[in-house]
Scaffold this motif. Sequence first.
Motif, PDB file in Angstrom:
ATOM      1  N   UNK A 219     -95.616  -8.176  -1.141  1.00  0.00           N
ATOM      2  CA  UNK A 219     -97.055  -8.315  -1.381  1.00  0.00           C
ATOM      3  C   UNK A 219     -97.325  -9.731  -1.865  1.00  0.00           C
ATOM      4  N   UNK A 224    -101.662 -10.970  -8.216  1.00  0.00           N
ATOM      5  CA  UNK A 224    -100.618  -9.932  -8.193  1.00  0.00           C
ATOM      6  C   UNK A 224     -99.659 -10.173  -9.361  1.00  0.00           C
ATOM      7  N   UNK A 225     -99.362  -9.106 -10.114  1.00  0.00           N
ATOM      8  CA  UNK A 225     -98.537  -9.239 -11.314  1.00  0.00           C
ATOM      9  C   UNK A 225     -97.339  -8.297 -11.272  1.00  0.00           C
ATOM     10  N   UNK A 226     -96.479  -8.500 -12.252  1.00  0.00           N
ATOM     11  CA  UNK A 226     -95.320  -7.628 -12.442  1.00  0.00           C
ATOM     12  C   UNK A 226     -95.769  -6.181 -12.675  1.00  0.00           C
ATOM     13  N   UNK A 228     -98.247  -4.777 -11.215  1.00  0.00           N
ATOM     14  CA  UNK A 228     -98.495  -4.218  -9.881  1.00  0.00           C
ATOM     15  C   UNK A 228     -97.179  -3.816  -9.212  1.00  0.00           C
ATOM     16  N   UNK A 280     -90.867 -10.611  -9.019  1.00  0.00           N
ATOM     17  CA  UNK A 280     -91.990 -11.427  -8.582  1.00  0.00           C
ATOM     18  C   UNK A 280     -91.433 -12.533  -7.683  1.00  0.00           C
ATOM     19  N   UNK A 297     -99.723 -15.162  -5.948  1.00  0.00           N
ATOM     20  CA  UNK A 297     -98.473 -14.654  -6.498  1.00  0.00           C
ATOM     21  C   UNK A 297     -98.143 -13.389  -5.724  1.00  0.00           C
ATOM     22  N   UNK A 299     -95.022  -9.908  -5.161  1.00  0.00           N
ATOM     23  CA  UNK A 299     -93.777  -9.252  -5.537  1.00  0.00           C
ATOM     24  C   UNK A 299     -93.042  -8.771  -4.304  1.00  0.00           C
TER      25      UNK A 299
ATOM     26  N   UNK B 436    -100.611 -13.821 -16.089  1.00  0.00           N
ATOM     27  CA  UNK B 436    -100.901 -13.646 -14.662  1.00  0.00           C
ATOM     28  C   UNK B 436     -99.668 -13.183 -13.896  1.00  0.00           C
ATOM     29  N   UNK B 437     -98.507 -13.580 -14.369  1.00  0.00           N
ATOM     30  CA  UNK B 437     -97.278 -13.140 -13.683  1.00  0.00           C
ATOM     31  C   UNK B 437     -96.855 -11.756 -14.178  1.00  0.00           C
ATOM     32  N   UNK B 438     -96.916 -11.556 -15.486  1.00  0.00           N
ATOM     33  CA  UNK B 438     -96.397 -10.306 -16.035  1.00  0.00           C
ATOM     34  C   UNK B 438     -97.405  -9.158 -16.006  1.00  0.00           C
ATOM     35  N   UNK B 498     -99.625  -0.900 -12.921  1.00  0.00           N
ATOM     36  CA  UNK B 498    -100.969  -1.087 -12.391  1.00  0.00           C
ATOM     37  C   UNK B 498    -100.943  -0.826 -10.894  1.00  0.00           C
TER      38      UNK B 498
END
Lengths: 332, 802
Positions: A219, A224-226, A228, A280, A297, A299, B436-438, B498
Amino acid sequence: MIDELRAIEADAVAQIAGTETLEALGELQRDLLGKTSALGGLKKTLGSLEPDARREAGLVMNEVSEALRGAFETKKNELEALERLARAEAERLDLTEVRTSLDGGHLHLVTQTIEELEDVFVGLGFSVAEGPEVEDDWHNFTALNFGQYHPARDMQDTFFVGLGGPKEVVMRTHTSPVQIRVMEGQEPPIYSIMPGRVYRNEATDSTHLAVFHQLECLVIDRGITFAHLAGTIDRFTKAYFGAGWTSRLRPSYFPFTEPSAEFDIQRPDGTWLELGGCGMVHPNVLSNCGIDPEEFSGFAFGFGLDRLAATRHGVSDLRELASTDIRFLEQF
Amino acid sequence: MKVLHSWLLEFLDAPVSPEQVAAAFDDLGTPVEEETRIGDGLEGIEVVKVLTLSPHPNADKIQLVEVDRGDGEALQICCGAFNMAVGDLVPLATLGTVMPGGMKIEKRKLRGEWSSGMLCSSRELGVSDEHSGIMILDGRLTLGTPITEALGIKPDVLWELEVNPNRPDAMNIMGLARDLAPKVGVGFVAPTPPALVASGKDAQWGAQGGGGSQSGESTAGRFTVEIADADGCGRFLARVLSGIDPSAKTPDWMAQRLVHLGMRSISAMVDISNYVMLELGQPNHPYDLDRVAGQTLKVRKGRDGEKIVTLDDVERTLSSDDILICDGNDVPVGIAGIMGGASGEVSETTTDVLLEMAWFDPTSISRSSRRLGLRSEASARFEKGVDFAVAEHAADRFCELAAQICGAVTQAVQVDVRGNLPERPTVRVRTARVNAILGTELADQQISDLLNPIGFVAGPTVDGHEVTIPTWRYDSATEIDAIEEVGRHFGYRNIENQELTAARAGRLTPHQLERREVRRLLCGLGLAEVQPLPFLAPGQLADAGLDPSGIELVNPLVAEESVLRTALLPGLVTAVARNYARRQLGVGLWEIGHVFLTPPADQVLPDEREHLAVVLSGHEAPAAVEVWLTLAEKLRLQRPSVRNATIAGLHPTRGGEVLVNGVSFGIVGEIDTSVLQRHDIGERVAYLEIDLGAIASAERRSEKYRQISRFPASDIDLAFVVDNSVSAMDLERTLGEVDELVWSVRLFDIYRGPSIDDDKRSLAFGIRLQSGERTLTDGEVAEVRDRLIAAANEAHGATLRA
């Protein structure tokens, strides 16, 4: 005359009852009810009677005619039914005596597994991407942030192909090069899975194959985050394995993802199964594919399919998956 | 990496239970692979004395031993070892003991003699891997003493951890403790050994030292270190230790720890060296100073063909990829970071040691170790990246232990030559980026609270922190590396799942859908899918009648799997042969898989294609043609047909190409009899192989619906005499295209025989004529019939059969 009529009736009924074939019944009907029959003869003499007697005799005659017609009909039905029965009996088949010639065919159990997984992911809004099994170093390693001396590039793990420069062409060691091809060829957003055959130069045994299958999920989008990643793995786990299953992530390391994790799934009985790796997408990987890691971003996660397919059917030796013996194939 | 609970606790400021530690290791990405409880099962083992030794009357491999537990009674034991003598003290597992392996000791008869316990080897006690005989204990011990007390074994927990390549810090006890401490809520304390040479140089380092040479004066003389390969060796710290007692023995506590962590106890000096490496992560090497020519160590690149005998007594041929440690005569005394040489080894006569604490470039060590096929505890650490600021601390620790154990005196001088060390950047870690990453909502303070305890020193900035990457994290250099640390220490399990929210339509591509349709169709025809290996044996292509050249693997597992298939034919013929050999006749199999053809001129990768093949054993060629036509119909391919031709691998007069609109997409027919013979197949085998990937772009007939007529149809039959060279399919197609009134054409009879010329045959077609607008008149039917005959004659020289 009335007595005569009654006598005719009694005689006729007895004759009808004694008839055994439809053919004979037809003849009898002509004999008893036709113009030349006794009844027909009496009918002709009816006009010569006195009006009162004629009326009375006429009524009886009608009554007798009706009765005989009815008797004929009943007998006819009876004989027809008997004949149908006889005919059916002659055609009797024993349905337990079947020489089977039809066969519904057999999809390989790995194909079945891939199709089921594809359906789950298509249902979650993903497309399915594919790529070559022989890859160049860039797609299989370099673009995925493997350092030049990363151990995975070692002769131990990789089948090198006698094309191009030394170690330039390989049998893909994972389906991740398809991620690179997708990212190189398409602007985000990307929601894709990559199922496929992969190759590792490892001695095979009942639990390890040199040629096996993986499925990866990629994705790439804004925001987009960890979280997700964890949410999607959990969603997938429930969709594929069942509502009672859950998942967890534990820190790990892969060159192409950061943060990286292993993911395990938990059976409803509480036991855990180590399924695959995830993380990620590393900013270097995005940059290598011309995607701005500050804007997008994403994953990725992936796992091996063969064990899943085999375990489900109790196939304890994974090497059987390459079997071409019809006794193996026709069980699936 | 193995680690002991007790050793970890030396670096923590408060006790933490083994359960807490194990759980934290799992959460930190250094999961426990195996846990061993040390001391468990040793409760019933005690010190006893051998009173008598006598042969077992009925067995050669067992002897009878009488022992005294301290009560003066003689207790008979049957024992399979013969290494002890009368008067020796040995460990006895008394009756009722459950050994660490789970075995229960009971009184039993062995070949008719009673045995009331078991004498133990040192491996059975879990204190070493020694199992060649019974462990002989210190003769001064009191009889009956519990073995745990006698050997100083304290209950402990040993974990084997899985360590990823990005965690060089997890390759030593101190690093593991540092990472663990904040997770279990205690403080990390690094015990500081006395600084015998107080230079504080660990704290001073510039990235580009450039190498060079330095000397120091010791009472044992002048010693020199030179770095001639500044890229390969970033730091070389050396000290001299004198007055070593060569008879000093490794204390039990140290030997036991080494054994638990998977190393052997060798000699005091070597054990100290290993102990320091395990504890602090600094591989190091003590040289016998007297055996180092010129008391000089020089780091340089190897020369091709140079040779050295390493500590394991193997002669190794070196290359310019290797980094060497050489003596004053420029003779190699060790392969840097991998293994020392036999010549400079410390021995039982060594009294003066030249100690090396160095940092070598991970990539160089990794390449060199791989090339030599030589891996060691040192190389495993150097290739991940050793902390280059721990050398002096490690040297202090080494000297401390050497003084305690061997009475060594450290000379108050050291040299510390610097080559080129990696940059330790400070990286900007933006709080917004972290979240934003985590997918978290961490505040600035939370982030620094997570990073600071593990040495990622975070100073505040406008949008987050400036983070200094610690010297023990060679793998880390960027913002994302620091973010991973935040995530790891925040805890993955604390990040709330999420769902993806963007609305998307997922679907298979037309080709993927079509492939599924093909699979279903083949199943519907009763055929079974196979997935044989795509690797072939040399000669397998030739055996299948194909061009023998295929792309080869450079490093196949076995020669039988060394050639990439250029067609599915070899695999499927083999599949039929295997079934045939097991008396499974008439099998119908199919495969969809990749084949690999020679790369086109401008490309390095093979011309890789997705093929579909169907094999029908016990069938003649037309069966495969039928499968092709059914498939073509299902895929709505335009004008599918077959062209007779001679095809490699197929029967010379029963093969052809499959065509879509005149373009070839594969082959069909019967497998060549010589191919069948080579595979011991005794039945005919029909075969179809098409380029399924290419079919994706083949022309299709119109999707448009053809209206069904309400009016009656007229059927006419026409039998044509036509040359054998004329394709029946072409003739059929010609007839079908004569007029739009032709609804269908079907070949229903083929005749060759006396009334027909030898080079011809009669083909009879049933033709249905129908109009959508009216009932056809006899005249119209006759007119179309004439045109059908004319067209067949014109296009194919066909004449109506008399």
